[in-house]
Design a protein around this motif. Structure first.
Motif, short mmCIF file in Angstrom:
data_model
loop_
_atom_site.label_atom_id
_atom_site.label_comp_id
_atom_site.label_asym_id
_atom_site.label_seq_id
_atom_site.Cartn_x
_atom_site.Cartn_y
_atom_site.Cartn_z
N ASN A 76 0.81 -1.22 0.00
CA ASN A 76 0.00 0.00 0.00
C ASN A 76 0.84 1.27 0.00
OD1 ASN A 76 -2.39 -1.47 0.01
ND2 ASN A 76 -2.63 -1.37 2.24
N ALA A 77 2.10 1.14 0.41
CA ALA A 77 2.96 2.32 0.52
C ALA A 77 3.58 2.74 -0.81
CB ALA A 77 4.06 2.06 1.55
N GLY A 78 3.50 1.88 -1.81
CA GLY A 78 4.14 2.19 -3.08
C GLY A 78 3.15 2.36 -4.22
N GLU A 79 3.66 2.82 -5.35
CA GLU A 79 2.85 3.00 -6.55
C GLU A 79 3.01 1.81 -7.48
OE1 GLU A 79 0.74 5.47 -7.21
OE2 GLU A 79 1.17 6.43 -5.28
N ARG A 80 1.90 1.35 -8.01
CA ARG A 80 1.87 0.25 -8.98
C ARG A 80 2.66 -0.96 -8.48
NH1 ARG A 80 -0.65 0.83 -13.57
NH2 ARG A 80 0.46 -0.87 -14.59
N ILE A 81 2.36 -1.38 -7.28
CA ILE A 81 2.96 -2.60 -6.74
C ILE A 81 2.12 -3.80 -7.20
CG2 ILE A 81 3.66 -3.85 -4.67
CD1 ILE A 81 5.28 -1.35 -5.14
N GLY A 82 2.69 -4.63 -8.01
CA GLY A 82 1.97 -5.79 -8.53
C GLY A 82 2.13 -7.03 -7.67
N ALA A 83 3.22 -7.08 -6.90
CA ALA A 83 3.46 -8.24 -6.04
C ALA A 83 4.41 -7.84 -4.92
CB ALA A 83 4.04 -9.41 -6.82
N TRP A 89 10.93 -11.40 -10.04
CA TRP A 89 9.97 -12.46 -9.76
C TRP A 89 10.35 -13.16 -8.48
CZ3 TRP A 89 10.79 -18.03 -10.18
CH2 TRP A 89 12.13 -18.37 -10.45
N SER A 90 9.47 -14.01 -8.00
CA SER A 90 9.78 -14.91 -6.90
C SER A 90 8.72 -16.00 -6.89
CB SER A 90 9.81 -14.17 -5.56
OG SER A 90 10.28 -15.04 -4.53
N SER A 91 8.86 -16.94 -6.00
CA SER A 91 7.90 -18.03 -5.89
C SER A 91 6.52 -17.49 -5.55
CB SER A 91 8.36 -19.02 -4.81
OG SER A 91 7.34 -19.96 -4.52
N SER A 92 5.50 -18.15 -6.08
CA SER A 92 4.13 -17.76 -5.76
C SER A 92 3.71 -18.26 -4.39
CB SER A 92 3.16 -18.30 -6.82
OG SER A 92 3.18 -19.73 -6.84
N ASN A 93 4.43 -19.21 -3.82
CA ASN A 93 4.09 -19.75 -2.51
C ASN A 93 4.49 -18.73 -1.44
OD1 ASN A 93 3.23 -21.51 -0.53
ND2 ASN A 93 5.02 -22.84 -0.64
N TYR A 126 4.64 -15.19 -14.76
CA TYR A 126 3.73 -14.13 -14.30
C TYR A 126 4.51 -12.90 -13.85
CZ TYR A 126 -0.21 -11.88 -11.98
OH TYR A 126 -1.19 -10.99 -11.62
N GLY A 127 5.64 -13.11 -13.19
CA GLY A 127 6.47 -11.98 -12.79
C GLY A 127 6.92 -11.16 -13.99
N LEU A 128 7.26 -11.83 -15.07
CA LEU A 128 7.70 -11.13 -16.28
C LEU A 128 6.53 -10.41 -16.95
CD1 LEU A 128 10.21 -13.75 -17.73
CD2 LEU A 128 10.72 -11.63 -16.47
N CYS A 129 5.32 -10.98 -16.85
CA CYS A 129 4.14 -10.29 -17.38
C CYS A 129 3.85 -9.03 -16.56
CB CYS A 129 2.94 -11.24 -17.34
SG CYS A 129 2.98 -12.54 -18.59
N LEU A 130 4.02 -9.11 -15.24
CA LEU A 130 3.85 -7.92 -14.41
C LEU A 130 4.87 -6.85 -14.78
CD1 LEU A 130 3.24 -9.53 -10.88
CD2 LEU A 130 1.56 -8.31 -12.27
N LYS A 131 6.10 -7.28 -14.99
CA LYS A 131 7.15 -6.33 -15.36
C LYS A 131 6.83 -5.66 -16.69
CE LYS A 131 12.21 -6.12 -15.87
NZ LYS A 131 12.29 -5.56 -17.23
#
Length: 310
Positions: free
Chosen positions: A117-124, A166-170, A198-203
């Motif tokens: 919540n403290a940052g802008e456009r945080i996808g993960a 990216w990182s693990s989804s777990n 998915y991490g690369l898609c977010l990027k």
């Protein structure tokens, strides 16, 4: 729990994946509903070919769980895609995604929500990842799209909150806004590297991904200790059939992303390491070699989805 802490969790959908691991999931649910009501906005469980035990237990205990039981094996990629989709439909801002062997540490989730919540456009937002099966060490932030067969040397101290690729989804806290804007997990990868994809898609979508320095996740990923030239290494200890998806999915991801050339360049040295690991350390080497090359060929031919095994 203070009101501010409770409010942080009220924006989060807890989403658990399972496949023939009902007892583990029931343990998690008993913990989450220990006070009769979950602190999360909603709880989601996505199963594949479930035998009815989870559905029965959820009903008998009166737990408010959104339970989805697929009529086919979704694989880890399809399961993650389905969990994020359901969580987005439930109106959450965040989705805390865990596997059946994950943990629900409320303070860690709250810390990740605050960081997001403290940052802008945080996808993960990812936790500091402690791996007891890798010598009791910490994972370094993954700043590169290029994975390594033998995981990089791990820091003995917590990583500073910083941007990663990216990182693990777990144990990941995913923003659900990218999902609503059409950024989706590639479910046709079926198993392996879907979190990298998915991490690369977010990027690509200009969504930032960060590590939260105040959250720790104990990751029990399967590693086996071995020795190479007198040095201790840790080799991923996965079932034989897993080998098919390893290179196939990396090839598919490299084809699909912008700038996939660097990932392509990494495949040859990774292949050499993988071959060495199979020959020196892993069971059923001939079967693994056959599956590795079969999967790689299918990746080149753009064949995705569930493979011949399991």
């Amino acid at each position: 729990m203070e009101r501010s802490e409770a409010e942080a969790l009220e924006s989060v959908v807890l989403a658990i994946s399972t496949f023939r691991t009902a007892e583990h999931v029931l343990t998690l649910l008993r913990s989450v509903f220990a006070n009769g009501k979950t602190p999360f906005l909603a709880v989601v469980v996505v199963d594949s070919l479930g035998d009815g035990r989870l559905a029965t237990a959820i009903g008998e205990n009166g737990w408010a769980v959104e339970y989805h039981n697929a009529d086919r094996n979704l694989g880890s990629a399809g399961n993650l895609q389905k969990r994020l989709q359901i969580a987005a439909d439930l109106g959450g801002r965040w989705c805390y995604a865990i596997n059946h062997d994950g943990e629900v540490d409320l303070r860690a989730v709250q810390a990740m929500v605050r960081a997001g919540n403290a940052g802008e456009r945080i996808g993960a937002v990812y936790p500091n990842r402690f791996r007891p099966n890798r010598g009791g060490s910490w994972e370094k932030p993954r700043r590169s799209a290029v994975p390594q067969l033998f995981s990089p040397r791990l820091s003995s101290q917590l990583a500073v909150g910083e941007e990663v690729v990216w990182s693990s989804s777990n144990g990941a806290l995913y923003s659900l806004q990218p999902q609503r804007e059409g950024v989706e997990v590639w479910s046709d990868l079926w198993m392996s590297w879907e979190d990298l994809g998915y991490g690369l898609c977010l990027k690509k979508g200009k969504w930032r991904q960060i590590v939260c320095a105040d959250a720790t996740f104990v990751d029990t990923y399967e590693y086996r200790k071995a020795s190479f030239l007198g040095k201790t290494i840790y080799v991923a200890d996965k079932p034989t059939w897993y080998q098919y998806y390893h290179f196939r999915n990396l090839i598919l991801i490299a084809k699909r992303i912008d700038g996939g050339f660097n990932l392509y360049l990494s495949l040859f040295p990774m292949l050499l390491k993988d071959l060495a690991a199979i020959v020196l350390y892993k069971s059923e080497p001939l079967t693994r070699l056959r599956l590795l090359f079969s999967g790689a060929l299918d990746g080149i031919r753009n064949i995705s989805g569930k493979g011949p095994l399991p």
